[in-house]
Write a protein that holds these residues in place. Structure first.
Motif, PDB file in Angstrom:
ATOM      1  N   ALA A  11      15.653 -54.885   3.277  1.00  0.00           N
ATOM      2  CA  ALA A  11      16.089 -56.247   2.963  1.00  0.00           C
ATOM      3  C   ALA A  11      14.996 -57.312   2.965  1.00  0.00           C
ATOM      4  O   ALA A  11      14.866 -58.047   1.974  1.00  0.00           O
ATOM      5  CB  ALA A  11      17.218 -56.649   3.902  1.00  0.00           C
ATOM      6  N   PRO A  12      14.195 -57.449   4.031  1.00  0.00           N
ATOM      7  CA  PRO A  12      13.262 -58.577   3.997  1.00  0.00           C
ATOM      8  C   PRO A  12      12.254 -58.458   2.866  1.00  0.00           C
ATOM      9  O   PRO A  12      11.897 -59.450   2.236  1.00  0.00           O
ATOM     10  CB  PRO A  12      12.573 -58.526   5.372  1.00  0.00           C
ATOM     11  CG  PRO A  12      12.785 -57.143   5.866  1.00  0.00           C
ATOM     12  CD  PRO A  12      14.081 -56.693   5.291  1.00  0.00           C
ATOM     13  N   PHE A  13      11.800 -57.240   2.578  1.00  0.00           N
ATOM     14  CA  PHE A  13      10.842 -57.035   1.494  1.00  0.00           C
ATOM     15  C   PHE A  13      11.522 -57.137   0.138  1.00  0.00           C
ATOM     16  O   PHE A  13      10.936 -57.645  -0.827  1.00  0.00           O
ATOM     17  CB  PHE A  13      10.149 -55.678   1.657  1.00  0.00           C
ATOM     18  CG  PHE A  13       9.362 -55.578   2.922  1.00  0.00           C
ATOM     19  CD1 PHE A  13       8.128 -56.178   3.034  1.00  0.00           C
ATOM     20  CD2 PHE A  13       9.878 -54.902   4.022  1.00  0.00           C
ATOM     21  CE1 PHE A  13       7.400 -56.102   4.213  1.00  0.00           C
ATOM     22  CE2 PHE A  13       9.166 -54.812   5.205  1.00  0.00           C
ATOM     23  CZ  PHE A  13       7.925 -55.425   5.305  1.00  0.00           C
ATOM     24  N   ALA A  73       2.484 -68.158   7.884  1.00  0.00           N
ATOM     25  CA  ALA A  73       3.280 -68.129   9.112  1.00  0.00           C
ATOM     26  C   ALA A  73       4.716 -67.697   8.808  1.00  0.00           C
ATOM     27  O   ALA A  73       5.292 -66.858   9.516  1.00  0.00           O
ATOM     28  CB  ALA A  73       3.267 -69.501   9.780  1.00  0.00           C
ATOM     29  N   PHE A  74       5.296 -68.264   7.740  1.00  0.00           N
ATOM     30  CA  PHE A  74       6.655 -67.881   7.347  1.00  0.00           C
ATOM     31  C   PHE A  74       6.691 -66.426   6.891  1.00  0.00           C
ATOM     32  O   PHE A  74       7.585 -65.653   7.262  1.00  0.00           O
ATOM     33  CB  PHE A  74       7.150 -68.788   6.218  1.00  0.00           C
ATOM     34  CG  PHE A  74       8.467 -68.377   5.636  1.00  0.00           C
ATOM     35  CD1 PHE A  74       9.671 -68.703   6.260  1.00  0.00           C
ATOM     36  CD2 PHE A  74       8.519 -67.648   4.448  1.00  0.00           C
ATOM     37  CE1 PHE A  74      10.888 -68.307   5.722  1.00  0.00           C
ATOM     38  CE2 PHE A  74       9.734 -67.245   3.905  1.00  0.00           C
ATOM     39  CZ  PHE A  74      10.921 -67.582   4.544  1.00  0.00           C
ATOM     40  N   ALA A  75       5.692 -66.036   6.084  1.00  0.00           N
ATOM     41  CA  ALA A  75       5.664 -64.666   5.561  1.00  0.00           C
ATOM     42  C   ALA A  75       5.539 -63.647   6.700  1.00  0.00           C
ATOM     43  O   ALA A  75       6.204 -62.600   6.693  1.00  0.00           O
ATOM     44  CB  ALA A  75       4.512 -64.507   4.573  1.00  0.00           C
ATOM     45  N   LEU A  81       8.395 -60.967   7.220  1.00  0.00           N
ATOM     46  CA  LEU A  81       8.006 -59.644   6.742  1.00  0.00           C
ATOM     47  C   LEU A  81       7.252 -58.824   7.786  1.00  0.00           C
ATOM     48  O   LEU A  81       7.041 -57.621   7.591  1.00  0.00           O
ATOM     49  CB  LEU A  81       7.135 -59.779   5.483  1.00  0.00           C
ATOM     50  CG  LEU A  81       7.768 -60.595   4.341  1.00  0.00           C
ATOM     51  CD1 LEU A  81       6.762 -60.786   3.208  1.00  0.00           C
ATOM     52  CD2 LEU A  81       9.031 -59.929   3.827  1.00  0.00           C
ATOM     53  N   GLY A  82       6.854 -59.480   8.867  1.00  0.00           N
ATOM     54  CA  GLY A  82       6.154 -58.759   9.920  1.00  0.00           C
ATOM     55  C   GLY A  82       4.659 -58.991   9.882  1.00  0.00           C
ATOM     56  O   GLY A  82       4.074 -59.261   8.824  1.00  0.00           O
ATOM     57  N   PRO A 138       5.458 -48.469   3.349  1.00  0.00           N
ATOM     58  CA  PRO A 138       4.039 -48.155   3.153  1.00  0.00           C
ATOM     59  C   PRO A 138       3.259 -48.755   4.319  1.00  0.00           C
ATOM     60  O   PRO A 138       3.680 -49.746   4.914  1.00  0.00           O
ATOM     61  CB  PRO A 138       3.696 -48.846   1.832  1.00  0.00           C
ATOM     62  CG  PRO A 138       4.681 -49.965   1.728  1.00  0.00           C
ATOM     63  CD  PRO A 138       5.943 -49.457   2.356  1.00  0.00           C
ATOM     64  N   SER A 139       2.140 -48.200   4.650  1.00  0.00           N
ATOM     65  CA  SER A 139       1.344 -48.755   5.741  1.00  0.00           C
ATOM     66  C   SER A 139       0.665 -50.043   5.282  1.00  0.00           C
ATOM     67  O   SER A 139       0.435 -50.257   4.083  1.00  0.00           O
ATOM     68  CB  SER A 139       0.287 -47.753   6.205  1.00  0.00           C
ATOM     69  OG  SER A 139      -0.720 -47.607   5.213  1.00  0.00           O
ATOM     70  N   VAL A 140       0.337 -50.885   6.241  1.00  0.00           N
ATOM     71  CA  VAL A 140      -0.407 -52.108   5.935  1.00  0.00           C
ATOM     72  C   VAL A 140      -1.728 -51.746   5.262  1.00  0.00           C
ATOM     73  O   VAL A 140      -2.162 -52.410   4.307  1.00  0.00           O
ATOM     74  CB  VAL A 140      -0.649 -52.920   7.230  1.00  0.00           C
ATOM     75  CG1 VAL A 140      -1.648 -54.052   6.990  1.00  0.00           C
ATOM     76  CG2 VAL A 140       0.663 -53.474   7.763  1.00  0.00           C
TER      77      VAL A 140
END
Length: 700
Positions: free
Chosen positions: A36-38, A96-98, A102-103, A156-158
């Motif tokens: 959901a968030p993504f 900051a919001f992102a 999204l983490g 997916p990984s960062v």
């Protein structure tokens, strides 16, 4: 060739790619395959990109006059509304919001991606389909990482996302970096020039076709310039272009060998710029107008190089100032430098014809107080060093194709409406300041130089709460009849007139420089202090934030340009007391640009000397004496290793007369010759400079 026709030809190879990418992006707006968030992020950004694809189509068919002012204003607001201050707290452009939604890690990378994709706004206006296609494909590549991972019920990984961003940006350097060099040199890229040539300045709708965010400032500036008589516009433009011509004359450089000049300015001044274009063409120069860069690969933090608007949100720009940290490593540095070499080699004939920049600065904007966000990207210590090295090597490549001793420049400044209710009066007085009597100041300034040339060092002290106490060492003059330490700077490249300056000897230059407030770029520094030891900045402080480390970080970024040490590249005595009186009268000294403020007291520049890359070219004052102080101990290293000689920065800091106690020229015998005492010029023949002070004292 017509600009639109040129773009159409260059876009042919990218057209199919672009429309295929748009077709896929349209589908993403309703897909819900990823968490959901993504999912919400990709749907929102996809909707934004679809809007830009439609905008590209619309602009291809649209002609000036087709839309009403209200329609153009609404479209402009829709394009930029997401990052306006009122909406920024809930924007993916806000790291900051992102990061919150999204983490950590994901948020910063996807905020960076969104900021890069927002550059497609101006690409749509300029008709640059190749760039739009490339950024659309980057969006789809990152989205595919999430969809493929979703099939395995994971994210997916960062690191996977970061690598996708890195390789795309690195691979496309041959497009983004090469085009940037080209647009700085090629007058056929006439997007902005065409708008200005064809504009009806009584109808300010033309502003909306640049593609920049148009605020009240640009609208009011354009309206004000539109109300001025033509003779005033001519006076402004003539002062500007004549200063440019004089620069070549004074420096003994041949303008007739050049064919192009770059104009850099802030939107709203188009009526003056059009007249300047005509003046430059009369000098045999074609004008180049390029936009301040919108992609991280070409941005220089804290600097607008090109034409630009006030922008929708300074905090947004500040939050993304270190976005290049995502891809900056040694391999990328080498890749970008290789592309800069390729570009200059490709456009070397254009580079030979380039005469240098003509800059219009503005002042009066509301104070910007930045917020340091822990979520914003930052350079590591290693990246700071890489950034410094890349800037230096890039400058050296540029010098090989555009030698500094063959070009010149000019800079002039005007206020903008944000300065307040006295805008019209301040504008009028600024024009007068920019056109002060060249001959009168030339004679007065020579009297100051005659005193300073007797000295081995100069002592400068502040008064009141200003704790400046600094000694500047000077070069030794061997032949007083033919040599001088200080250049007599009147109205040529640096408008307005009003300073004598030198490159100090570093050894023996010691002490503390302090100023209560000074604007450098968009940032006003409060209680700024720099400590010098043998000419090098060894420590620094300010009071912008409660945390001393945040203050040091701000100075390191904006003033030190991420260098550990910087030399004092210039010491000067400003003589423009008329400008100072104007600033005090309207209480705007803190709002003035360094271009004017540096003429309003002694100033000191950290970084390169005023003669960087041209130290071996003789410079003469109007009286025929050669200025010998063109080098210091650092710039002399160019003969062994240019990488150690230059810093690619020169930042001026001025002590205004009201914070100044004294300036003494100290001779080798120890005699102290006063130049300024208690903030007033103290030597015989300088009485004229004190007249504006008398007016202030009478009205106080």
């Amino acid at each position: 060739m017509d600009y639109r026709k040129l773009m159409k030809e260059e876009n042919e190879s990218a057209s199919e790619r672009f429309w295929l990418s748009m077709s896929r992006i349209r589908e993403i707006r309703t897909e819900e395959e990823i968490p959901a968030p993504f999912c919400k992020y990709f749907q929102k950004v996809a909707g934004f990109l679809v809007m830009l694809g439609d905008l590209f189509n619309e602009l291809e068919l649209e002609k000036p006059g087709d839309k009403t002012f209200n329609e153009l204003e609404k479209r402009n607001q829709i394009l930029y509304q997401d990052i306006l201050p009122a909406n920024y707290e809930n924007s993916y452009g806000n790291p900051a919001f992102a990061a919150e939604r999204l983490g950590e890690g994901y948020g910063q990378l996807l905020s960076f991606l969104y900021a890069e994709l927002r550059g497609e706004i101006v690409y749509a206006y300029e008709g640059r389909l190749k760039d739009m296609a490339a950024y659309n494909e980057l969006f789809l590549e990152v989205y595919s990482l999430f969809t493929m991972a979703a099939w395995e019920k994971r994210l997916p990984s960062v690191q996977d996302i970061k690598e996708a961003l890195y390789w795309h940006i690195s691979d496309y350097c041959d497009q983004t970096v090469v085009y940037r060099i080209r647009e700085c040199l090629d007058p056929s890229l006439s997007f902005a020039t065409d708008i200005i040539r064809e504009a009806d300045f009584s109808d300010i709708r033309y502003l909306y076709y640049f593609g920049e965010y148009i605020s009240d400032q640009e609208l009011k500036t354009a309206e004000f310039l539109g109300s001025l008589p033509q003779e005033t516009i001519d006076k402004m433009a003539d002062t500007y272009t004549e200063g440019y011509r004089k620069g070549f004359e004074v420096m003994g450089r041949d303008l007739s060998k050049k064919e192009t000049v770059v104009i850099r300015y802030e939107l709203g001044f188009e009526r003056m710029i059009k007249k300047a274009i005509e003046n430059f063409e009369a000098l045999g120069l074609k004008v180049i107008l390029y936009r301040s860069p919108v992609s991280a690969v070409n941005k220089n933090p804290g600097r607008n190089a090109g034409y630009f608007s006030l922008g929708p949100n300074k905090q947004y720009v500040y939050d993304h100032r270190f976005d290049s940290s995502i891809f900056l490593n040694k391999a990328f540095k080498d890749r970008k430098l290789d592309m800069i070499k390729v570009a200059y080699e490709k456009y070397k004939d254009l580079a030979k014809k380039y005469a240098g920049p003509a800059v219009v600065e503005t002042f009066g904007q509301k104070e910007f107080v930045p917020v340091n966000k822990k979520e914003a990207l930052k350079f590591t210590e290693k990246q700071e060093k890489l950034s410094v090295a890349m800037a230096g090597e890039s400058a050296r490549i540029s010098q090989n194709y555009v030698p500094g001793d063959e070009t010149s420049f000019t800079i002039i400044a005007f206020p903008v409406p944000e300065i307040g209710k006295d805008f019209k009066e301040i504008f009028k007085e600024t024009i007068e300041i920019n056109t002060l009597d060249y001959e009168k100041y030339k004679v007065i300034q020579q009297k100051i130089i005659d005193i300073l040339d007797q000295a081995k060092e100069v002592e400068i002290k502040g008064r009141g709460e200003n704790c400046t106490n600094i000694t500047v060492a000077l070069h030794q003059i061997q032949n007083p009849d033919r040599e001088t330490n200080f250049e007599n700077c009147v109205a040529d490249v640096n408008i307005p007139l009003g300073e004598v300056f030198t490159s100090p000897v570093l050894k023996g230059t010691n002490g503390t420089l302090h100023v209560s407030s000074v604007y450098i770029g968009d940032i006003m520094f409060k209680n700024l202090k720099l400590v010098f030891k043998d000419g090098m900045v060894t420590d620094y402080f300010c009071e912008n934030f409660s945390d001393p480390e945040e203050n040091k970080g701000l100075i390191r970024q904006v003033i030190m340009k991420n260098h550990n040490l910087l030399p004092m590249g210039e010491f000067a005595v400003g003589t423009n007391t008329v400008a100072y009186a104007m600033a005090e009268k309207f209480r705007i000294i803190e709002k003035l640009p360094i271009l004017i403020v540096e003429k309003m007291g002694p100033h000191f520049a950290v970084g390169d000397t005023c003669y960087s890359w041209a130290e071996d070219s003789p410079v003469y004052n109007p009286n025929g004496k050669e200025v010998i102080a063109r080098d210091n101990e650092i710039s002399l290293l160019r003969k062994e290793d240019p990488g150690k000689a230059y810093f690619s920065c020169h930042t001026d800091i001025t002590i205004p007369y009201r914070e100044l106690d004294s300036i003494y020229a100290v001779t080798s015998s120890g005699e102290k010759l006063p130049v300024i005492l208690e903030g007033r010029f103290a030597a015989e023949g300088l009485e004229e400079l004190n007249r504006p002070f008398a007016g202030l004292e009478k009205n106080s």
